[in-house]
Design an enzyme around this catalytic site. Sequence first.
Site, PDB file in Angstrom:
ATOM      1  N   THR A 183       0.850  -1.195   0.000  1.00  0.00           N
ATOM      2  CA  THR A 183       0.000   0.000   0.000  1.00  0.00           C
ATOM      3  C   THR A 183       0.883   1.242   0.000  1.00  0.00           C
ATOM      4  O   THR A 183       0.687   2.162  -0.813  1.00  0.00           O
ATOM      5  CB  THR A 183      -0.926   0.003   1.236  1.00  0.00           C
TER       6      THR A 183
ATOM      7  N   ASN B 289      -5.280  -9.583  -8.029  1.00  0.00           N
ATOM      8  CA  ASN B 289      -5.411 -10.276  -6.753  1.00  0.00           C
ATOM      9  C   ASN B 289      -6.686 -11.093  -6.628  1.00  0.00           C
ATOM     10  O   ASN B 289      -6.743 -12.039  -5.865  1.00  0.00           O
ATOM     11  CB  ASN B 289      -5.301  -9.284  -5.586  1.00  0.00           C
TER      12      ASN B 289
ATOM     13  N   GLN C  45       1.084  -9.601  -6.102  1.00  0.00           N
ATOM     14  CA  GLN C  45       0.651 -11.001  -6.238  1.00  0.00           C
ATOM     15  C   GLN C  45       1.575 -11.808  -7.146  1.00  0.00           C
ATOM     16  O   GLN C  45       1.448 -13.019  -7.233  1.00  0.00           O
ATOM     17  CB  GLN C  45      -0.796 -11.046  -6.793  1.00  0.00           C
TER      18      GLN C  45
ATOM     19  N   SER D  86       5.331  -6.985  -1.480  1.00  0.00           N
ATOM     20  CA  SER D  86       4.962  -7.008  -0.067  1.00  0.00           C
ATOM     21  C   SER D  86       5.412  -8.310   0.603  1.00  0.00           C
ATOM     22  O   SER D  86       5.255  -9.390   0.019  1.00  0.00           O
ATOM     23  CB  SER D  86       3.442  -6.881   0.031  1.00  0.00           C
TER      24      SER D  86
ATOM     25  N   THR E 227      12.956   5.144  10.858  1.00  0.00           N
ATOM     26  CA  THR E 227      13.854   4.056  11.265  1.00  0.00           C
ATOM     27  C   THR E 227      13.446   2.761  10.574  1.00  0.00           C
ATOM     28  O   THR E 227      12.260   2.425  10.518  1.00  0.00           O
ATOM     29  CB  THR E 227      13.811   3.882  12.800  1.00  0.00           C
TER      30      THR E 227
ATOM     31  N   CYS F 273     -19.785  -7.863   2.222  1.00  0.00           N
ATOM     32  CA  CYS F 273     -20.949  -7.388   2.969  1.00  0.00           C
ATOM     33  C   CYS F 273     -20.584  -6.148   3.775  1.00  0.00           C
ATOM     34  O   CYS F 273     -19.796  -6.212   4.703  1.00  0.00           O
ATOM     35  CB  CYS F 273     -21.406  -8.491   3.903  1.00  0.00           C
TER      36      CYS F 273
HETATM   37  C1  LIG Z   1      -2.493  -6.417  -5.677  1.00  0.00           C
HETATM   38  C2  LIG Z   1      -2.309  -5.878  -4.304  1.00  0.00           C
HETATM   39  N1  LIG Z   1      -1.810  -4.655  -4.128  1.00  0.00           N
HETATM   40  C3  LIG Z   1      -1.622  -4.128  -2.906  1.00  0.00           C
HETATM   41  C4  LIG Z   1      -1.946  -4.823  -1.774  1.00  0.00           C
HETATM   42  C5  LIG Z   1      -1.709  -4.196  -0.426  1.00  0.00           C
HETATM   43  O1  LIG Z   1      -0.544  -4.763   0.135  1.00  0.00           O
HETATM   44  P1  LIG Z   1      -0.118  -4.523   1.661  1.00  0.00           P
HETATM   45  O2  LIG Z   1      -1.025  -5.358   2.473  1.00  0.00           O
HETATM   46  O3  LIG Z   1       1.308  -5.004   1.706  1.00  0.00           O
HETATM   47  O4  LIG Z   1      -0.231  -3.084   1.945  1.00  0.00           O
HETATM   48  C6  LIG Z   1      -2.484  -6.105  -1.903  1.00  0.00           C
HETATM   49  C7  LIG Z   1      -2.885  -6.859  -0.701  1.00  0.00           C
HETATM   50  O5  LIG Z   1      -4.005  -7.221  -0.520  1.00  0.00           O
HETATM   51  C8  LIG Z   1      -2.660  -6.655  -3.202  1.00  0.00           C
HETATM   52  O6  LIG Z   1      -3.155  -7.866  -3.374  1.00  0.00           O
END
Ligand SMILES: Cc1ncc(COP(=O)(O)O)c(C=O)c1O
Length: 412
Positions: A76, A161, A189, A209, A250, A336
């Site tokens: 993110t 994803n 992904q 990630s 940090t 939901c």
């Molecule tokens: C395609 C994609 N982008 C970004 C993210 C966000 O990643 P993070 O949880 O490391 O912030 C995800 C996680 O669900 C993801 O699947």
Amino acid sequence: MVLKTPIYMDHAATTPCDPRVVEAMLPYFTESFGNPGSRNHSFGWAGEEAVKKARKQVADLIGADPKEIIFTSGSTESNNLAIKGAGAMYARKPVGETGRGHVIVAVHEHKAVLDPCKWLMKQGFDVTFLEPAIDGIVTEEMVKSAIREDTILVTVMWANNELGTINEVPEIGALCKARNIVFHTDATQWVGKMPVDVNADNIDLLSLSGHKIYGPKGVGVLYVRRRRPRIRLVALQDGGGQERGFRSGTLNVTGIVGLGKACELYAQEADAERERLLAMRNRIEEQITARLSNVQVNGHPTRRLAHLTNISFGFVEGESLMMATSEIAMSSGSACTSASLEPSYVLKGIGVGDDMAHSSLRLSLGRWTTDEQVDFTIDKICEAVDKLRKLSPLWDMYNEGIDLTKIEWAAH
Ligand SMILES: Cc1ncc(COP(=O)(O)O)c(C=O)c1O
């Protein structure tokens, strides 16, 4: 042997930490706890060494130079830094004006990409949201026809994803390179599942990630190209100037060590893992489509990640299906919220109808998924769908040959 439940079939949401990753991390919580920024004692040097090693492990995995690896808190943050940071750096007009530059993205990207793009819109940028066909693939052609004279940034995820579908990333990268447009890919992904070479694949900025690749949560990377061309970004947070000034704060040494180890393990194990998971994934799809009618596998039939499937079941209601299969942890296309039942915007974005989007399940397999778990999952889903359909008046009508699309439902 009795199968232990619940069964985890949601590795696209997050993965467990590999015990070897945890083992590598442990000393950095207690013994080697130094701040890598402490340049004048051995505690700091040990931290710095650990980060240096991890930086190389990540760089080796994606064919980058270690200097091009910027540690963040996850994808993110990486996506935000890439998109907002490139927007601000390459803007053609000052803050406050409109027409500051054009950005291309697709409608079925993750929110962590879409929302920064929407933020750019509020800052005076134009954004084109590509609408892929029902196969879910963003093609080179789609991007080519959207590019304008003022396009400054293209951001296209490598693998989706929810669907696992694979976009034409190297080709889109080449297109951008030829036109001097910055190209970012959210590879959250993809990395850890498939090979990456940022040079051969023509990538300027790439997000990944830790917690999607058997590493810890709260750590990620933004790859930032340094040569041919050198990509510059406006940092989103100011402070100590860590990570070449791109990301002050940090460093999360334990997380970074874990992420490095996770990347190293990929290099040794990914090919065998992919083959194993593909066979299991194919068995799920073959068995479910053979045992149940009115079922559809969403996204492109073959251009998909090996460990993931997204299946819609006609004539069942998504939430009931989730409840009837509660021993299996999976994702539903039906999210939901308190006020409404909104079907997945990803499925809707590629043209899947509301009903099929609501009744979809995403199953994503992982390193410790077993054949027994797969068989149990197939049986549970088939039994649940059968049971729910038996209770459904629509299913009865359908079987009597009534065309449900022609029915005029009376509203009272
Ligand atoms: C395609 C994609 N982008 C970004 C993210 C966000 O990643 P993070 O949880 O490391 O912030 C995800 C996680 O669900 C993801 O699947």
